[in-house]
Design an enzyme around this catalytic site. Structure first.
Site, PDB file in Angstrom:
ATOM      1  N   GLU A  85     -11.278 125.906  17.132  1.00 36.10           N
ATOM      2  CA  GLU A  85     -10.974 124.863  18.118  1.00 36.10           C
ATOM      3  C   GLU A  85      -9.478 124.715  18.420  1.00 36.10           C
ATOM      4  O   GLU A  85      -9.093 124.710  19.596  1.00 36.10           O
ATOM      5  CB  GLU A  85     -11.563 123.512  17.658  1.00 36.10           C
ATOM      6  CG  GLU A  85     -13.087 123.492  17.597  1.00 36.10           C
ATOM      7  CD  GLU A  85     -13.648 123.904  16.240  1.00 36.10           C
ATOM      8  OE1 GLU A  85     -12.999 124.707  15.547  1.00 36.10           O
ATOM      9  OE2 GLU A  85     -14.725 123.419  15.877  1.00 36.10           O
ATOM     10  N   ALA A 109     -38.862 150.018   6.386  1.00 35.10           N
ATOM     11  CA  ALA A 109     -39.240 150.953   7.447  1.00 35.10           C
ATOM     12  C   ALA A 109     -40.635 151.476   7.132  1.00 35.10           C
ATOM     13  O   ALA A 109     -40.859 152.107   6.095  1.00 35.10           O
ATOM     14  CB  ALA A 109     -38.234 152.101   7.527  1.00 35.10           C
ATOM     15  N   THR A 158     -35.241 153.800  -6.675  1.00 36.77           N
ATOM     16  CA  THR A 158     -34.861 154.386  -5.388  1.00 36.77           C
ATOM     17  C   THR A 158     -33.643 155.290  -5.555  1.00 36.77           C
ATOM     18  O   THR A 158     -33.518 156.312  -4.877  1.00 36.77           O
ATOM     19  CB  THR A 158     -34.588 153.261  -4.355  1.00 36.77           C
ATOM     20  OG1 THR A 158     -35.757 152.450  -4.277  1.00 36.77           O
ATOM     21  CG2 THR A 158     -34.266 153.809  -2.990  1.00 36.77           C
ATOM     22  N   ARG A 160     -22.125 154.445   8.205  1.00 32.43           N
ATOM     23  CA  ARG A 160     -21.458 155.663   8.673  1.00 32.43           C
ATOM     24  C   ARG A 160     -21.351 155.698  10.194  1.00 32.43           C
ATOM     25  O   ARG A 160     -21.319 156.761  10.800  1.00 32.43           O
ATOM     26  CB  ARG A 160     -22.207 156.892   8.134  1.00 32.43           C
ATOM     27  CG  ARG A 160     -22.158 156.952   6.601  1.00 32.43           C
ATOM     28  CD  ARG A 160     -22.690 158.235   6.031  1.00 32.43           C
ATOM     29  NE  ARG A 160     -24.119 158.382   6.120  1.00 32.43           N
ATOM     30  CZ  ARG A 160     -25.016 157.768   5.329  1.00 32.43           C
ATOM     31  NH1 ARG A 160     -24.603 156.923   4.393  1.00 32.43           N
ATOM     32  NH2 ARG A 160     -26.295 157.984   5.473  1.00 32.43           N
ATOM     33  N   GLY A 194     -36.821 149.796  -3.546  1.00 34.47           N
ATOM     34  CA  GLY A 194     -38.056 150.305  -2.948  1.00 34.47           C
ATOM     35  C   GLY A 194     -39.145 149.247  -2.925  1.00 34.47           C
ATOM     36  O   GLY A 194     -38.885 148.044  -2.896  1.00 34.47           O
TER      37      GLY A 194
HETATM   38  C1  AOF Z   1     -14.688 124.509  12.437  1.00 38.76           C
HETATM   39  N1  AOF Z   1     -14.201 125.565  13.125  1.00 38.76           N
HETATM   40  O1  AOF Z   1     -13.638 127.731  13.275  1.00 38.76           O
HETATM   41  C2  AOF Z   1     -14.638 127.003  11.279  1.00 38.76           C
HETATM   42  C3  AOF Z   1     -15.168 125.880  10.582  1.00 38.76           C
HETATM   43  O2  AOF Z   1     -11.317 125.537   3.914  1.00 38.76           O
HETATM   44  P1  AOF Z   1     -11.295 124.953   5.286  1.00 38.76           P
HETATM   45  O3  AOF Z   1     -10.537 123.689   5.386  1.00 38.76           O
HETATM   46  O4  AOF Z   1     -10.905 125.968   6.335  1.00 38.76           O
HETATM   47  O5  AOF Z   1     -12.795 124.545   5.612  1.00 38.76           O
HETATM   48  C4  AOF Z   1     -13.847 125.452   5.560  1.00 38.76           C
HETATM   49  C5  AOF Z   1     -15.033 124.833   6.263  1.00 38.76           C
HETATM   50  O6  AOF Z   1     -14.717 124.648   7.630  1.00 38.76           O
HETATM   51  C6  AOF Z   1     -16.308 125.674   6.272  1.00 38.76           C
HETATM   52  O7  AOF Z   1     -17.065 125.493   5.111  1.00 38.76           O
HETATM   53  C7  AOF Z   1     -16.990 125.096   7.493  1.00 38.76           C
HETATM   54  O8  AOF Z   1     -17.554 123.840   7.151  1.00 38.76           O
HETATM   55  C8  AOF Z   1     -15.858 124.859   8.439  1.00 38.76           C
HETATM   56  N2  AOF Z   1     -15.624 126.026   9.313  1.00 38.76           N
HETATM   57  N3  AOF Z   1     -15.199 124.683  11.203  1.00 38.76           N
HETATM   58  O9  AOF Z   1     -14.618 123.380  12.921  1.00 38.76           O
HETATM   59  C9  AOF Z   1     -14.150 126.802  12.607  1.00 38.76           C
HETATM   60  N4  AOF Z   1     -14.579 128.237  10.727  1.00 38.76           N
HETATM   61 ZN    ZN Z   2     -12.343 122.899  11.876  1.00 39.53          ZN
END
Ligand code: AOF
Ligand code: ZN
Length: 355
Positions: free
Chosen positions: A50, A152, A194, A205, A293
């Protein structure tokens, strides 16, 4: 939201324990909606999506709509709460895909926005976003990695032929898809049977994605892991973990060649799977792809530890003395719902998720 979901894939697997989230800032000044800011969670997990999108939008964020693939966070972590950053930037509407199960968020992000008068539309394309956030969501909710069972099947419902080693069931296009699936998981897991039968490499790959091979995990409850297999010979290039009860003598050679040994509990001569997954989850492994497996697949299913199934079905029959699958072609496994269907050349892939 579809565009945001695609953008989030850019950093998938590259944001540590944080999910790769995307945010688009969209405004309409009378000429139709236009994207004025884009953000995806930065490499390593911070900053979040954000603030990156808002910085690009600048003043244009005022009165705009933000599309986010995960509920904006509400906690003061190493960055301020994204919900507050959206409010401060003057965004008037937030459209989100999946709620964030992190206890520090868990509805509080949406509540914070609503309390500030921001319109919130949650759940937009939730299932599509959740497919990509699978590892993060299951790991957060259950404290263990999300488990994808990949199978598969031949047209006559067999996984292979007894004693024949690796048998081609699907064609080249479906196999490339399997390699892509490997790259999108944190770990690939198989049983030692397996390894002995097939001597697989279990790497990705695909050109350009070779470096994205996940760690390989072998269940070896009775110390049968041979030290001269492709897995062991390449253990210095791709992390290889042998899961075994403590104190087996053959380990020294495996360790000398670069394998790691993870001590496990056993029940009736088999690895205790719930405890193993809990252990992997605690080490930050968020997703595991189970590739074989038949008895390993059956154990994961019997213990209710499969979150989704990727079922490839080839067009040819194997005949002869086949290895029967725990699942039947054409049928939906009990307790699962169909979530996607694709065709790769002559082969079909159906994806099921637990109801
Ligand atoms: C968002 N926007 O792009 C992401 C979020 O360790 P911190 O403070 O970065 O927090 C990690 C937490 O932030 C993660 O567990 C999830 O709840 C949130 N991730 N939130 O608003 C983002 N990557
Ligand atoms: Zn955030």
């Amino acid at each position: 939201m579809a565009a945001a979901i695609r953008l989030a894939r850019k950093h998938e697997g590259l944001t540590a324990t944080n999910p790769s989230v995307a945010c688009l800032i969209v405004r309409d000044d009378g000429y139709g909606p236009a994207i004025v800011g884009t953000g995806v969670t930065a490499l390593g997990g911070r900053p979040h999506a954000e603030p990156i999108a808002l910085e690009e939008a600048g003043e244009k964020a005022r009165g705009a709509t933000a599309y986010v693939t995960l509920e904006p966070c509400a906690h003061h972590g190493r960055t301020p709460p994204c919900a507050q950053t959206l409010i401060d930037a003057g965004v008037t509407r937030v459209v989100s895909a999946t709620p964030d199960p992190d206890v520090r968020v868990d509805g509080k992000g949406h509540a914070m926005l609503r309390a500030a008068g921001v319109e919130v539309d949650a759940g937009c394309m939730a299932q599509d976003a959740a497919r990509d956030l699978f590892a993060y969501l299951v790991h957060k909710q259950k404290g263990r990695p999300g488990v994808t069972l990949k199978l598969a099947l031949s047209a006559d419902g067999m996984l292979g032929r007894k004693g024949a080693g690796q048998v081609a069931i699907t064609g080249a296009i479906a196999r490339a898809q399997t390699h892509l699936m490997r790259a999108r998981h944190h770990a690939i897991l198989i049983g030692v049977g397996t390894v002995i039968e097939d001597d697989p490499e279990l790497t990705c790959r695909l050109p350009g994605l070779e470096s994205r091979s996940p760690m390989r995990i072998v269940l070896d409850p009775n110390g049968r892991m041979p030290a001269t297999t492709k897995l062991v010979e390449t253990a210095r290039d791709v992390r290889t973990i042998i899961v075994a009860p403590p104190g087996l003598p053959v380990h020294d050679e495996l360790i000398a060649k670069g394998c790691e040994i993870l001590a496990c509990e056993t029940v009736d001569g088999k690895v205790a799977l719930p405890e193993l997954l809990e252990d992997l989850g605690a080490r930050g492994v968020q997703s595991v792809m189970v590739e074989g497996g038949a008895s390993v697949a059956a154990s994961f299913l019997a213990e209710n530890l499969v979150d989704r199934i990727a079922l490839f079905e080839g067009s040819g029959s194997l005949g002869g003395e086949g290895i029967a699958s725990p699942l039947t072609p054409g049928e939906t496994p009990a307790g699962f719902a169909l979530t996607g269907e694709w065709r790769f050349g002559d082969d079909q892939l159906r994806e099921f998720a637990r109801n």
